[in-house]
Enzyme design. Structure first.
Site, PDB file in Angstrom:
ATOM      1  N   ASP A 155      -3.518 -10.187 -24.629  1.00 33.36           N
ATOM      2  CA  ASP A 155      -2.478  -9.075 -23.862  1.00 33.36           C
ATOM      3  C   ASP A 155      -1.593  -8.776 -25.115  1.00 33.36           C
ATOM      4  O   ASP A 155      -1.360  -9.600 -26.078  1.00 33.36           O
ATOM      5  CB  ASP A 155      -1.560  -9.522 -22.750  1.00 33.36           C
ATOM      6  CG  ASP A 155      -0.796  -8.499 -22.503  1.00 33.36           C
ATOM      7  OD1 ASP A 155      -1.375  -7.562 -21.837  1.00 33.36           O
ATOM      8  OD2 ASP A 155       0.260  -8.930 -22.209  1.00 33.36           O
ATOM      9  N   SER A 156      -0.961  -7.790 -24.976  1.00 33.32           N
ATOM     10  CA  SER A 156      -0.056  -7.347 -25.966  1.00 33.32           C
ATOM     11  C   SER A 156       1.437  -8.423 -26.066  1.00 33.32           C
ATOM     12  O   SER A 156       2.057  -7.912 -26.937  1.00 33.32           O
ATOM     13  CB  SER A 156       0.642  -5.790 -26.184  1.00 33.32           C
ATOM     14  OG  SER A 156       1.042  -5.744 -24.697  1.00 33.32           O
ATOM     15  N   TYR A 183       2.516  -2.110 -27.196  1.00 31.26           N
ATOM     16  CA  TYR A 183       1.112  -1.292 -27.736  1.00 31.26           C
ATOM     17  C   TYR A 183       1.308   0.065 -27.231  1.00 31.26           C
ATOM     18  O   TYR A 183       0.307   1.042 -27.800  1.00 31.26           O
ATOM     19  CB  TYR A 183      -0.012  -2.151 -27.143  1.00 31.26           C
ATOM     20  CG  TYR A 183      -0.446  -3.143 -28.011  1.00 31.26           C
ATOM     21  CD1 TYR A 183       0.335  -3.959 -29.169  1.00 31.26           C
ATOM     22  CD2 TYR A 183      -1.873  -3.721 -27.888  1.00 31.26           C
ATOM     23  CE1 TYR A 183      -0.111  -4.919 -29.608  1.00 31.26           C
ATOM     24  CE2 TYR A 183      -2.315  -4.729 -28.593  1.00 31.26           C
ATOM     25  CZ  TYR A 183      -1.408  -5.340 -29.443  1.00 31.26           C
ATOM     26  OH  TYR A 183      -1.852  -6.543 -30.362  1.00 31.26           O
ATOM     27  N   GLY A 184       1.903   0.133 -26.276  1.00 29.02           N
ATOM     28  CA  GLY A 184       2.033   1.589 -25.389  1.00 29.02           C
ATOM     29  C   GLY A 184       2.231   2.962 -26.412  1.00 29.02           C
ATOM     30  O   GLY A 184       1.487   3.804 -26.369  1.00 29.02           O
ATOM     31  N   CYS A 210      -4.876  -6.286 -20.875  1.00 32.24           N
ATOM     32  CA  CYS A 210      -3.712  -5.318 -21.320  1.00 32.24           C
ATOM     33  C   CYS A 210      -4.320  -3.752 -21.060  1.00 32.24           C
ATOM     34  O   CYS A 210      -5.633  -3.616 -21.618  1.00 32.24           O
ATOM     35  CB  CYS A 210      -3.542  -5.385 -22.945  1.00 32.24           C
ATOM     36  SG  CYS A 210      -2.706  -4.222 -23.826  1.00 32.24           S
ATOM     37  N   THR A 246      -3.347  -0.805 -22.103  1.00 28.70           N
ATOM     38  CA  THR A 246      -3.529  -0.031 -23.070  1.00 28.70           C
ATOM     39  C   THR A 246      -4.663  -0.423 -24.008  1.00 28.70           C
ATOM     40  O   THR A 246      -5.591   0.294 -24.424  1.00 28.70           O
ATOM     41  CB  THR A 246      -2.256  -0.224 -24.048  1.00 28.70           C
ATOM     42  OG1 THR A 246      -1.348   0.031 -23.141  1.00 28.70           O
ATOM     43  CG2 THR A 246      -2.423   0.794 -25.168  1.00 28.70           C
ATOM     44  N   GLU A 282       9.871  -7.975 -22.136  1.00 27.06           N
ATOM     45  CA  GLU A 282       9.872  -8.817 -23.374  1.00 27.06           C
ATOM     46  C   GLU A 282      10.981  -9.377 -23.787  1.00 27.06           C
ATOM     47  O   GLU A 282      11.072 -10.368 -24.271  1.00 27.06           O
ATOM     48  CB  GLU A 282       9.025  -7.983 -24.234  1.00 27.06           C
ATOM     49  CG  GLU A 282       7.565  -7.665 -24.145  1.00 27.06           C
ATOM     50  CD  GLU A 282       6.690  -8.936 -24.377  1.00 27.06           C
ATOM     51  OE1 GLU A 282       6.959  -9.731 -25.269  1.00 27.06           O
ATOM     52  OE2 GLU A 282       5.412  -8.820 -23.742  1.00 27.06           O
ATOM     53  N   CYS A 310      -0.132  -1.483 -16.013  1.00 27.50           N
ATOM     54  CA  CYS A 310       0.210  -2.318 -17.137  1.00 27.50           C
ATOM     55  C   CYS A 310       0.464  -3.838 -16.547  1.00 27.50           C
ATOM     56  O   CYS A 310       1.201  -3.879 -15.647  1.00 27.50           O
ATOM     57  CB  CYS A 310       1.594  -1.850 -17.853  1.00 27.50           C
ATOM     58  SG  CYS A 310       2.211  -2.953 -19.155  1.00 27.50           S
ATOM     59  N   THR A 311       0.089  -4.694 -17.194  1.00 22.62           N
ATOM     60  CA  THR A 311       0.043  -6.006 -16.741  1.00 22.62           C
ATOM     61  C   THR A 311       1.514  -6.741 -16.745  1.00 22.62           C
ATOM     62  O   THR A 311       1.798  -7.914 -16.326  1.00 22.62           O
ATOM     63  CB  THR A 311      -0.919  -7.038 -17.204  1.00 22.62           C
ATOM     64  OG1 THR A 311      -0.920  -6.919 -18.749  1.00 22.62           O
ATOM     65  CG2 THR A 311      -2.196  -6.577 -16.572  1.00 22.62           C
ATOM     66  N   HIS A 312       2.480  -6.040 -17.582  1.00 22.35           N
ATOM     67  CA  HIS A 312       3.661  -6.803 -17.606  1.00 22.35           C
ATOM     68  C   HIS A 312       4.292  -6.184 -16.396  1.00 22.35           C
ATOM     69  O   HIS A 312       5.226  -7.088 -15.993  1.00 22.35           O
ATOM     70  CB  HIS A 312       4.484  -5.761 -18.931  1.00 22.35           C
ATOM     71  CG  HIS A 312       4.229  -6.519 -19.947  1.00 22.35           C
ATOM     72  ND1 HIS A 312       3.093  -6.297 -20.694  1.00 22.35           N
ATOM     73  CD2 HIS A 312       5.191  -7.268 -20.904  1.00 22.35           C
ATOM     74  CE1 HIS A 312       3.198  -6.776 -21.846  1.00 22.35           C
ATOM     75  NE2 HIS A 312       4.489  -7.526 -22.182  1.00 22.35           N
TER      76      HIS A 312
END
Length: 267
Positions: free
Chosen positions: A9-10, A41-42, A72, A74, A151, A184-186
């Site tokens: 993942d990012s 990364y977006g 991720c 993206t 983040e 988005c997995t965030h």
């Protein structure tokens, strides 16, 4: 059979997928790599996302992984076809499982997708959704403030709800929308805030559960399950950036207290 499953993942968002994989497949070994140093990364150029993704994959391949999960959206949108063509192992992304979950959930056939700029621009979700059900009406909106909010670890602070409200204003213009994909997995990390804003009339979906089903299916198909008895191993978590947010999330939210955490450098 004993080889680990690699997850990339990012940043920290893929822990939502790792947590679900670990829940569904407790006997499997996992090694996770989050590129927090270069997250998000977006908004990055496509060639940068491709390069960074391949650097993560190349690193994980040194651990002799038996399957790769791209946690991720993206990277899934931009790189998954390359990875499937060039890697000698099965590759699973998060977009198609998320699309299938939305099709099961929607009653009005109006589905929203929120994600990073690159994921929304790629229209990967719309393509996946309409390949299964062409009659769907879809709307995709980028929420560029969400990943930095998560983040930075500031998603528990008072101002976080206002950021979510501002980013989801578009929902007011789509009264028939009854399903919202977290593209988005965030985003599942702030899912309670998102659900508070959109209300109970909209089903908010993460692709993590469906991704777990897909991994399980592939393990069965390729006869790759770890069938050996013995002590269950906790995941290995690698990151290119700060350990602080990972430490908090893995212990307080995802109950991965025993998972080892290490900072690495990618060339």
């Amino acid at each position: 059979m004993e080889q680990p499953i690699g997850v990339i993942d990012s940043g920290v968002g893929g822990l939502t997928v790792l947590h679900e994989l670990k829940r569904q497949l407790p006997k499997e070994k996992f090694i996770y790599l989050g590129d927090t140093l270069r997250c998000p990364y977006g908004p990055k150029q496509e060639h940068e996302v491709i390069q960074y993704t391949w650097e993560m994959v190349t690193h994980l391949m040194t651990f002799d992984i038996k399957m790769l999960v791209i946690a991720c959206n993206t990277a899934t949108a931009l790189v998954i076809n390359q990875l499937k063509e060039q890697l000698p192992i099965p590759v699973v992304g998060v977009i198609e499982p998320g699309a299938r979950a939305a099709i099961k959930a929607t009653k009005t056939n109006h589905v929203g997708i929120i994600g990073t700029e690159n994921t929304i621009k790629s229209k990967a979700y719309e393509t996946a959704l309409k390949s299964i059900k062409p009659s769907l009406t879809t709307v995709g909106v980028a929420c560029p403030k969400f990943v930095p909010l998560i983040e930075s670890g500031q998603f528990t602070e008072p101002g976080a709800l206002e950021i979510v409200k501002e980013s989801l204003e578009f929902i007011k213009d789509h009264p028939n929308l009854d399903t919202l994909i977290l593209g988005c997995t965030h985003y599942p990390i702030i899912q309670p805030l998102i659900e508070e804003v959109v209300g109970e009339q909209i089903t908010v979906l993460s692709s993590a559960v469906e991704t777990g089903f897909e991994v399980s299916t592939l393990l069965t198909f390729y006869n790759m399950y770890n069938s050996l008895e013995g002590k269950l191993e906790e995941p290995v978590i690698l990151t290119t950036g700060s350990l602080n947010v990972f430490q908090h999330l893995k212990e307080e939210i995802f109950q991965l207290k025993s998972a080892s955490l290490k900072q690495i450098t990618l060339s």
